[in-house]
Design a protein around this motif. Structure first.
Motif, PDB file in Angstrom:
ATOM      1  N   SER A 240       0.833  -1.210   0.000  1.00 26.32           N
ATOM      2  CA  SER A 240       0.000   0.000   0.000  1.00 26.32           C
ATOM      3  C   SER A 240       0.866   1.258   0.000  1.00 26.32           C
ATOM      4  O   SER A 240       2.071   1.210   0.237  1.00 26.32           O
ATOM      5  CB  SER A 240      -0.916   0.009   1.231  1.00 26.32           C
ATOM      6  OG  SER A 240      -0.159   0.305   2.398  1.00 26.32           O
ATOM      7  N   TYR A 268      -9.490  -1.427  -0.759  1.00 25.70           N
ATOM      8  CA  TYR A 268      -8.468  -1.480  -1.801  1.00 25.70           C
ATOM      9  C   TYR A 268      -7.893  -2.899  -1.864  1.00 25.70           C
ATOM     10  O   TYR A 268      -7.945  -3.644  -0.883  1.00 25.70           O
ATOM     11  CB  TYR A 268      -7.333  -0.504  -1.513  1.00 25.70           C
ATOM     12  CG  TYR A 268      -7.734   0.953  -1.545  1.00 25.70           C
ATOM     13  CD1 TYR A 268      -7.678   1.683  -2.731  1.00 25.70           C
ATOM     14  CD2 TYR A 268      -8.154   1.603  -0.392  1.00 25.70           C
ATOM     15  CE1 TYR A 268      -8.044   3.020  -2.763  1.00 25.70           C
ATOM     16  CE2 TYR A 268      -8.513   2.939  -0.413  1.00 25.70           C
ATOM     17  CZ  TYR A 268      -8.465   3.645  -1.596  1.00 25.70           C
ATOM     18  OH  TYR A 268      -8.827   4.969  -1.619  1.00 25.70           O
ATOM     19  N   SER A 269      -7.305  -3.227  -3.009  1.00 29.14           N
ATOM     20  CA  SER A 269      -6.652  -4.537  -3.123  1.00 29.14           C
ATOM     21  C   SER A 269      -5.651  -4.545  -4.262  1.00 29.14           C
ATOM     22  O   SER A 269      -5.645  -3.665  -5.132  1.00 29.14           O
ATOM     23  CB  SER A 269      -7.689  -5.652  -3.325  1.00 29.14           C
ATOM     24  OG  SER A 269      -8.393  -5.474  -4.537  1.00 29.14           O
ATOM     25  N   ARG A 270      -4.774  -5.562  -4.217  1.00 30.36           N
ATOM     26  CA  ARG A 270      -3.851  -5.867  -5.303  1.00 30.36           C
ATOM     27  C   ARG A 270      -3.818  -7.384  -5.448  1.00 30.36           C
ATOM     28  O   ARG A 270      -4.107  -8.110  -4.491  1.00 30.36           O
ATOM     29  CB  ARG A 270      -2.440  -5.361  -5.018  1.00 30.36           C
ATOM     30  CG  ARG A 270      -2.351  -3.900  -4.738  1.00 30.36           C
ATOM     31  CD  ARG A 270      -0.926  -3.466  -4.422  1.00 30.36           C
ATOM     32  NE  ARG A 270      -0.143  -3.265  -5.633  1.00 30.36           N
ATOM     33  CZ  ARG A 270       0.970  -2.523  -5.675  1.00 30.36           C
ATOM     34  NH1 ARG A 270       1.435  -1.957  -4.574  1.00 30.36           N
ATOM     35  NH2 ARG A 270       1.634  -2.365  -6.811  1.00 30.36           N
ATOM     36  N   TRP A 279       3.187  -7.761  -8.460  1.00 29.52           N
ATOM     37  CA  TRP A 279       1.838  -7.378  -8.046  1.00 29.52           C
ATOM     38  C   TRP A 279       1.202  -6.403  -9.029  1.00 29.52           C
ATOM     39  O   TRP A 279       1.897  -5.606  -9.670  1.00 29.52           O
ATOM     40  CB  TRP A 279       1.880  -6.755  -6.650  1.00 29.52           C
ATOM     41  CG  TRP A 279       2.213  -7.761  -5.593  1.00 29.52           C
ATOM     42  CD1 TRP A 279       3.463  -8.154  -5.202  1.00 29.52           C
ATOM     43  CD2 TRP A 279       1.288  -8.539  -4.833  1.00 29.52           C
ATOM     44  NE1 TRP A 279       3.376  -9.127  -4.242  1.00 29.52           N
ATOM     45  CE2 TRP A 279       2.055  -9.378  -3.987  1.00 29.52           C
ATOM     46  CE3 TRP A 279      -0.108  -8.595  -4.771  1.00 29.52           C
ATOM     47  CZ2 TRP A 279       1.461 -10.270  -3.095  1.00 29.52           C
ATOM     48  CZ3 TRP A 279      -0.690  -9.476  -3.879  1.00 29.52           C
ATOM     49  CH2 TRP A 279       0.089 -10.307  -3.057  1.00 29.52           C
ATOM     50  N   ASP A 281      -1.421  -3.199 -10.095  1.00 29.03           N
ATOM     51  CA  ASP A 281      -1.662  -1.872  -9.527  1.00 29.03           C
ATOM     52  C   ASP A 281      -2.737  -1.972  -8.444  1.00 29.03           C
ATOM     53  O   ASP A 281      -3.497  -2.949  -8.379  1.00 29.03           O
ATOM     54  CB  ASP A 281      -2.131  -0.907 -10.615  1.00 29.03           C
ATOM     55  CG  ASP A 281      -1.035  -0.614 -11.633  1.00 29.03           C
ATOM     56  OD1 ASP A 281       0.158  -0.748 -11.278  1.00 29.03           O
ATOM     57  OD2 ASP A 281      -1.372  -0.265 -12.782  1.00 29.03           O
ATOM     58  N   ILE A 282      -2.827  -0.941  -7.612  1.00 26.88           N
ATOM     59  CA  ILE A 282      -3.843  -0.902  -6.556  1.00 26.88           C
ATOM     60  C   ILE A 282      -5.214  -0.666  -7.178  1.00 26.88           C
ATOM     61  O   ILE A 282      -5.382   0.213  -8.022  1.00 26.88           O
ATOM     62  CB  ILE A 282      -3.526   0.207  -5.530  1.00 26.88           C
ATOM     63  CG1 ILE A 282      -2.221  -0.119  -4.798  1.00 26.88           C
ATOM     64  CG2 ILE A 282      -4.672   0.359  -4.530  1.00 26.88           C
ATOM     65  CD1 ILE A 282      -1.756   0.983  -3.849  1.00 26.88           C
ATOM     66  N   LYS A 283      -6.186  -1.469  -6.772  1.00 25.70           N
ATOM     67  CA  LYS A 283      -7.557  -1.324  -7.256  1.00 25.70           C
ATOM     68  C   LYS A 283      -8.441  -0.806  -6.118  1.00 25.70           C
ATOM     69  O   LYS A 283      -8.378  -1.315  -4.997  1.00 25.70           O
ATOM     70  CB  LYS A 283      -8.098  -2.671  -7.738  1.00 25.70           C
ATOM     71  CG  LYS A 283      -9.567  -2.647  -8.176  1.00 25.70           C
ATOM     72  CD  LYS A 283     -10.002  -4.024  -8.667  1.00 25.70           C
ATOM     73  CE  LYS A 283     -11.489  -4.070  -9.007  1.00 25.70           C
ATOM     74  NZ  LYS A 283     -11.843  -3.191 -10.116  1.00 25.70           N
ATOM     75  N   SER A 284      -9.239   0.216  -6.396  1.00 25.82           N
ATOM     76  CA  SER A 284     -10.194   0.751  -5.428  1.00 25.82           C
ATOM     77  C   SER A 284     -11.595   0.247  -5.777  1.00 25.82           C
ATOM     78  O   SER A 284     -12.041   0.373  -6.922  1.00 25.82           O
ATOM     79  CB  SER A 284     -10.171   2.284  -5.460  1.00 25.82           C
ATOM     80  OG  SER A 284     -11.155   2.815  -4.599  1.00 25.82           O
TER      81      SER A 284
END
Length: 326
Positions: A240, A268-270, A279, A281-284
């Motif tokens: 994060s 949020y997650s990856r 990994w 990208d960060i997903k919202s």
């Protein structure tokens, strides 16, 4: 998004029945759903201190353990709409924390923490085995608090029980051999920098660990994997951004390794396609921003190829739905 910290557990039996249990003040409330169309809400108990855990036992009944307001340990057995209550302790115990129950060779194992030195914030980790109507008690180790009491994580895996816990800011691992009925020596997995939260997952090839670490006045979600069976550290990754991320959670779904967390009223997650080496990208998950989200413990008696879920974020009303992975 409203995030609720109340304890919630879900048991999914043969994809035909769902038992959802949530705590509300001193009550444990059951929401029962079946493929036959049954939807029942009922009050299971009104004397709970809040700590509880549950499993699906061999006969597809639900075993739910909790501590009551008189500090006694009780076991509630649910079979569809029927329930029976059993006292497990003789007299009052100390206030228990991080209550966990798992199956154990036809019986049950119950693990928990209780304070042994309030001035130094030291907690005993105790393991109780009930088999053939006989109790065996094992003092596993001490958990020491640095700032707050962090969670323990317990995984039932074949012939072993895996226990991850904090000793001050170090995260440690112990493994219990069910055949020998013995806990092995502790393994220290991390350094002693300030940390919060904890989740683990084991998939035969790797032991996965995630936690939140203090960084420049904020926190970040950190990930490490260890190659099994020797637990050799192989990959680490900063998951994060620096902020206030909470409740990091590990899930495997359809072969993808997901890390999910809540931060600033959002989920949020990856994900990783290669067991934690690289990994996404960060997903919202903004489409759930108007929903009420909980983090629940999840158990199922049905094996799902490429899927491991111990805990998950999700909605529980008007529908039960996982959030943070797909």
């Amino acid at each position: 998004m409203a995030f609720y910290n109340n304890r919630v557990s879900i048991a999914h039996i043969d994809e035909k029945e769902i038992y959802l249990v949530k705590e509300s003040k001193n009550k444990l409330i059951l929401n029962y759903y079946s493929l036959d169309g049954d939807i029942v809400e009922s009050e299971l108990v009104d004397d709970s201190l809040g700590e509880f855990d549950m499993i699906i036992h061999d006969d597809d009944s639900i075993y739910l353990v909790y501590q009551d307001i008189e500090y006694q340990l009780k076991l509630l057995v649910l079979q569809k709409k029927e329930k029976t209550l059993h006292k497990l302790s003789i007299g009052a115990l100390a206030r228990l924390f991080e209550l966990n129950i798992i199956k154990h060779d036809g019986g049950i194992s119950i693990l928990y923490l209780y304070p042994i030195d309030n001035s130094k914030q030291i907690f005993q980790i105790e393991h109780n085995i009930l088999k053939d109507d006989k109790w065996q008690t094992i003092k596993v180790d001490e958990a020491r608090v640095s700032q707050v009491l962090n969670p323990i994580r317990v995984i039932d895996y074949g012939k072993n029980i895996l226990l991850a816990y904090y000793y001050e800011n170090q995260i440690c691992l112990k493994i219990f051999d069910k055949d020998e009925e013995e806990w092995k020596e502790s393994i220290v997995l991390t350094d002693n920098k300030e940390k919060l939260y904890l989740d683990i997952l084991y998939d035969d090839e790797y032991f996965h660990l995630v936690y939140s670490e203090a960084t420049d006045g904020n926190y970040t979600i950190n990930y490490i994997n260890y190659r099994c069976p020797l637990l050799i550290k192989e990959n680490s990754y900063l998951i994060s951004r620096k902020s206030n991320p909470s409740n990091p959670t590990i899930v495997v779904r359809d072969g993808l390794l997901w890390i999910i967390w809540n931060e600033s009223s959002r989920i949020y997650s990856r994900y990783s396609k290669d067991s934690g080496k690289t990994w996404s990208d960060i997903k919202s998950w903004d489409k759930f921003i108007e929903d009420n989200i909980v983090r629940y413990k999840y158990t199922s008696n049905k094996y799902m190829e490429g899927t491991i879920i111990h805990n998950s974020f999700g909605t529980i009303y008007p529908e039960i739905r996982f959030v943070g992975f797909e």
